[in-house]
Design a protein around this motif. Structure first.
Motif, PDB file in Angstrom:
ATOM      1  N   CYS A 147       0.849  -1.199   0.000  1.00  0.00           N
ATOM      2  CA  CYS A 147       0.000   0.000   0.000  1.00  0.00           C
ATOM      3  C   CYS A 147       0.879   1.241   0.000  1.00  0.00           C
ATOM      4  O   CYS A 147       1.718   1.414   0.900  1.00  0.00           O
ATOM      5  CB  CYS A 147      -0.905   0.010   1.225  1.00  0.00           C
ATOM      6  SG  CYS A 147      -1.986  -1.421   1.382  1.00  0.00           S
ATOM      7  N   PHE A 148       0.657   2.103  -0.974  1.00  0.00           N
ATOM      8  CA  PHE A 148       1.443   3.332  -1.098  1.00  0.00           C
ATOM      9  C   PHE A 148       0.545   4.539  -0.841  1.00  0.00           C
ATOM     10  O   PHE A 148      -0.517   4.682  -1.454  1.00  0.00           O
ATOM     11  CB  PHE A 148       2.064   3.435  -2.495  1.00  0.00           C
ATOM     12  CG  PHE A 148       3.138   2.416  -2.738  1.00  0.00           C
ATOM     13  CD1 PHE A 148       4.467   2.716  -2.485  1.00  0.00           C
ATOM     14  CD2 PHE A 148       2.824   1.145  -3.193  1.00  0.00           C
ATOM     15  CE1 PHE A 148       5.460   1.775  -2.690  1.00  0.00           C
ATOM     16  CE2 PHE A 148       3.805   0.197  -3.407  1.00  0.00           C
ATOM     17  CZ  PHE A 148       5.133   0.518  -3.154  1.00  0.00           C
ATOM     18  N   ASN A 149       0.980   5.398   0.089  1.00  0.00           N
ATOM     19  CA  ASN A 149       0.250   6.612   0.411  1.00  0.00           C
ATOM     20  C   ASN A 149       1.233   7.738   0.681  1.00  0.00           C
ATOM     21  O   ASN A 149       2.438   7.506   0.811  1.00  0.00           O
ATOM     22  CB  ASN A 149      -0.641   6.389   1.643  1.00  0.00           C
ATOM     23  CG  ASN A 149      -1.831   5.494   1.340  1.00  0.00           C
ATOM     24  OD1 ASN A 149      -2.813   5.924   0.754  1.00  0.00           O
ATOM     25  ND2 ASN A 149      -1.735   4.221   1.733  1.00  0.00           N
ATOM     26  N   ARG A 150       0.686   8.941   0.789  1.00  0.00           N
ATOM     27  CA  ARG A 150       1.569  10.074   1.059  1.00  0.00           C
ATOM     28  C   ARG A 150       1.959  10.121   2.539  1.00  0.00           C
ATOM     29  O   ARG A 150       3.127  10.126   2.886  1.00  0.00           O
ATOM     30  CB  ARG A 150       0.883  11.378   0.642  1.00  0.00           C
ATOM     31  CG  ARG A 150       1.804  12.583   0.771  1.00  0.00           C
ATOM     32  CD  ARG A 150       1.142  13.856   0.310  1.00  0.00           C
ATOM     33  NE  ARG A 150       2.008  15.003   0.568  1.00  0.00           N
ATOM     34  CZ  ARG A 150       1.595  16.265   0.537  1.00  0.00           C
ATOM     35  NH1 ARG A 150       0.333  16.537   0.236  1.00  0.00           N
ATOM     36  NH2 ARG A 150       2.427  17.253   0.784  1.00  0.00           N
ATOM     37  N   SER A 177       4.097   1.852   2.474  1.00  0.00           N
ATOM     38  CA  SER A 177       5.176   2.788   2.154  1.00  0.00           C
ATOM     39  C   SER A 177       4.586   4.191   2.048  1.00  0.00           C
ATOM     40  O   SER A 177       3.534   4.393   1.433  1.00  0.00           O
ATOM     41  CB  SER A 177       5.856   2.404   0.838  1.00  0.00           C
ATOM     42  OG  SER A 177       6.956   3.268   0.584  1.00  0.00           O
ATOM     43  N   LEU A 178       5.262   5.154   2.648  1.00  0.00           N
ATOM     44  CA  LEU A 178       4.802   6.543   2.645  1.00  0.00           C
ATOM     45  C   LEU A 178       5.824   7.427   1.936  1.00  0.00           C
ATOM     46  O   LEU A 178       7.028   7.289   2.150  1.00  0.00           O
ATOM     47  CB  LEU A 178       4.621   7.046   4.083  1.00  0.00           C
ATOM     48  CG  LEU A 178       3.635   6.273   4.971  1.00  0.00           C
ATOM     49  CD1 LEU A 178       3.626   6.871   6.374  1.00  0.00           C
ATOM     50  CD2 LEU A 178       2.239   6.288   4.360  1.00  0.00           C
ATOM     51  N   SER A 179       5.329   8.328   1.097  1.00  0.00           N
ATOM     52  CA  SER A 179       6.233   9.251   0.418  1.00  0.00           C
ATOM     53  C   SER A 179       6.577  10.458   1.294  1.00  0.00           C
ATOM     54  O   SER A 179       7.541  11.172   1.034  1.00  0.00           O
ATOM     55  CB  SER A 179       5.628   9.712  -0.913  1.00  0.00           C
ATOM     56  OG  SER A 179       4.340  10.238  -0.729  1.00  0.00           O
ATOM     57  N   PRO A 181       6.842  10.312   5.122  1.00  0.00           N
ATOM     58  CA  PRO A 181       6.667   9.607   6.396  1.00  0.00           C
ATOM     59  C   PRO A 181       7.088  10.457   7.593  1.00  0.00           C
ATOM     60  O   PRO A 181       7.932  11.344   7.477  1.00  0.00           O
ATOM     61  CB  PRO A 181       7.597   8.398   6.253  1.00  0.00           C
ATOM     62  CG  PRO A 181       8.688   8.896   5.354  1.00  0.00           C
ATOM     63  CD  PRO A 181       8.046   9.863   4.405  1.00  0.00           C
ATOM     64  N   PRO A 182       6.519  10.164   8.770  1.00  0.00           N
ATOM     65  CA  PRO A 182       7.012  10.822   9.991  1.00  0.00           C
ATOM     66  C   PRO A 182       8.373  10.260  10.369  1.00  0.00           C
ATOM     67  O   PRO A 182       8.782   9.196   9.885  1.00  0.00           O
ATOM     68  CB  PRO A 182       5.938  10.440  11.033  1.00  0.00           C
ATOM     69  CG  PRO A 182       5.360   9.161  10.534  1.00  0.00           C
ATOM     70  CD  PRO A 182       5.408   9.240   9.041  1.00  0.00           C
ATOM     71  N   ALA A 183       9.059  10.940  11.251  1.00  0.00           N
ATOM     72  CA  ALA A 183      10.426  10.548  11.613  1.00  0.00           C
ATOM     73  C   ALA A 183      10.476   9.128  12.174  1.00  0.00           C
ATOM     74  O   ALA A 183      11.426   8.383  11.922  1.00  0.00           O
ATOM     75  CB  ALA A 183      10.999  11.541  12.615  1.00  0.00           C
ATOM     76  N   ALA A 184       9.456   8.741  12.939  1.00  0.00           N
ATOM     77  CA  ALA A 184       9.496   7.444  13.621  1.00  0.00           C
ATOM     78  C   ALA A 184       8.930   6.305  12.765  1.00  0.00           C
ATOM     79  O   ALA A 184       8.785   5.191  13.252  1.00  0.00           O
ATOM     80  CB  ALA A 184       8.718   7.531  14.933  1.00  0.00           C
ATOM     81  N   TRP A 185       8.625   6.565  11.516  1.00  0.00           N
ATOM     82  CA  TRP A 185       8.001   5.555  10.655  1.00  0.00           C
ATOM     83  C   TRP A 185       8.939   4.372  10.427  1.00  0.00           C
ATOM     84  O   TRP A 185      10.101   4.543  10.075  1.00  0.00           O
ATOM     85  CB  TRP A 185       7.658   6.199   9.313  1.00  0.00           C
ATOM     86  CG  TRP A 185       7.065   5.280   8.287  1.00  0.00           C
ATOM     87  CD1 TRP A 185       7.649   4.836   7.146  1.00  0.00           C
ATOM     88  CD2 TRP A 185       5.758   4.697   8.315  1.00  0.00           C
ATOM     89  NE1 TRP A 185       6.795   4.017   6.449  1.00  0.00           N
ATOM     90  CE2 TRP A 185       5.615   3.909   7.142  1.00  0.00           C
ATOM     91  CE3 TRP A 185       4.680   4.757   9.207  1.00  0.00           C
ATOM     92  CZ2 TRP A 185       4.454   3.198   6.844  1.00  0.00           C
ATOM     93  CZ3 TRP A 185       3.523   4.053   8.909  1.00  0.00           C
ATOM     94  CH2 TRP A 185       3.427   3.287   7.746  1.00  0.00           C
ATOM     95  N   SER A 186       8.428   3.147  10.611  1.00  0.00           N
ATOM     96  CA  SER A 186       9.266   1.957  10.459  1.00  0.00           C
ATOM     97  C   SER A 186       8.968   1.182   9.180  1.00  0.00           C
ATOM     98  O   SER A 186       9.629   0.176   8.898  1.00  0.00           O
ATOM     99  CB  SER A 186       9.076   1.021  11.661  1.00  0.00           C
ATOM    100  OG  SER A 186       7.712   0.613  11.757  1.00  0.00           O
ATOM    101  N   GLY A 187       7.973   1.628   8.401  1.00  0.00           N
ATOM    102  CA  GLY A 187       7.637   0.935   7.157  1.00  0.00           C
ATOM    103  C   GLY A 187       8.481   1.417   5.994  1.00  0.00           C
ATOM    104  O   GLY A 187       9.561   1.992   6.170  1.00  0.00           O
TER     105      GLY A 187
END
Length: 240
Positions: A147-150, A177-179, A181-187
């Protein structure tokens, strides 16, 4: 088939500017029920006709609690003629649905691994296929959903994805996956890339299928990358 009227049973916010409407009744066109297992879409409009009609991909969740209902996930685009009106509906309101229409990706029983690549609201045909597999097969194929999102708040139906993963931990793996992402994002981070698809999807093989859906530019990128990775046309299906 003509239009069928469906009453909204419940409404939930499932992502930024997005709602999931649970609609009463079976999916329309019951004589063509098989087409509702492989990503077909429906035309949807309001009873008064305001805003015209739009295609959406409905799906039926698995489990006794969801018998006799189906889901419609709608992202309200501020400049949209219809989507903000549908997203504003509440329990007791109704809308009209007609289908199934096009877009079907049939999976033969011999298929033992399926990859799904979804950009934003492109998750909905994937859910239609996944839930139909859960309902109809005693042994699920290996399922890999990307899944891809902003941003994190743009992830749609995160509750359903978590429930499906928990119910089928051996067969279903969901990757986000985020284009932005927040700093703590692990994906994952960023848009689809050759390396990311190669790492997450089942590798090319005769009994493997990869389905994808998203905005036009997303679809073009995924199509090109899958070709570079060696997937033959017969292994691929794009929902457009």
């Amino acid at each position: 088939a003509g239009w069928s009227r469906h009453v909204v049973r419940s409404r939930a916010e499932v992502g930024r500017g997005s709602v999931r409407l649970t609609l009463q009744g079976p999916l329309p066109g019951s004589t063509r029920a098989l087409e509702w297992t492989c990503g077909s879409h429906a035309l949807v409009r309001l009873e008064g006709g305001e805003g015209g009609e739009q295609p959406y991909t409905p799906y039926q969740r698995a489990g006794g609690a969801f018998e006799g209902t189906f889901e419609l996930v709608v992202k309200a685009y501020p400049q949209g003629a219809l989507s903000p009106r549908i997203a504003a509906l509440h329990p007791g309101d109704s809308l009209l649905v007609r289908g199934p229409v096009g877009g079907a990706a049939r999976l033969a029983p011999a298929v033992h691994a399926v990859g799904f690549v979804a950009g934003g609201t492109g998750i909905t045909p994937m859910l239609q296929v996944i839930y139909s597999l859960v309902r109809s097969r005693s042994a699920l194929p290996r399922l890999r959903l990307l899944c891809f999102n902003r941003r994190a708040e743009d992830i749609l139906v995160a509750d359903e994805l978590a429930e499906l993963s928990a119910a089928h931990p051996e067969q279903l793996r969901v990757f986000h996956s985020l284009s932005d992402p927040p700093a703590a994002w692990s994906g994952g981070r960023g848009r689809p890339s050759k390396e990311m698809l190669q790492a997450q999807l089942p590798p090319p093989a005769p009994h493997v299928r990869v389905l994808w859906c998203g905005p036009p530019a997303f679809n073009s990128t995924v199509r090109e990358l899958l070709g570079e990775l060696g997937y033959a046309d017969g292994m691929l299906h794009e929902f457009s």
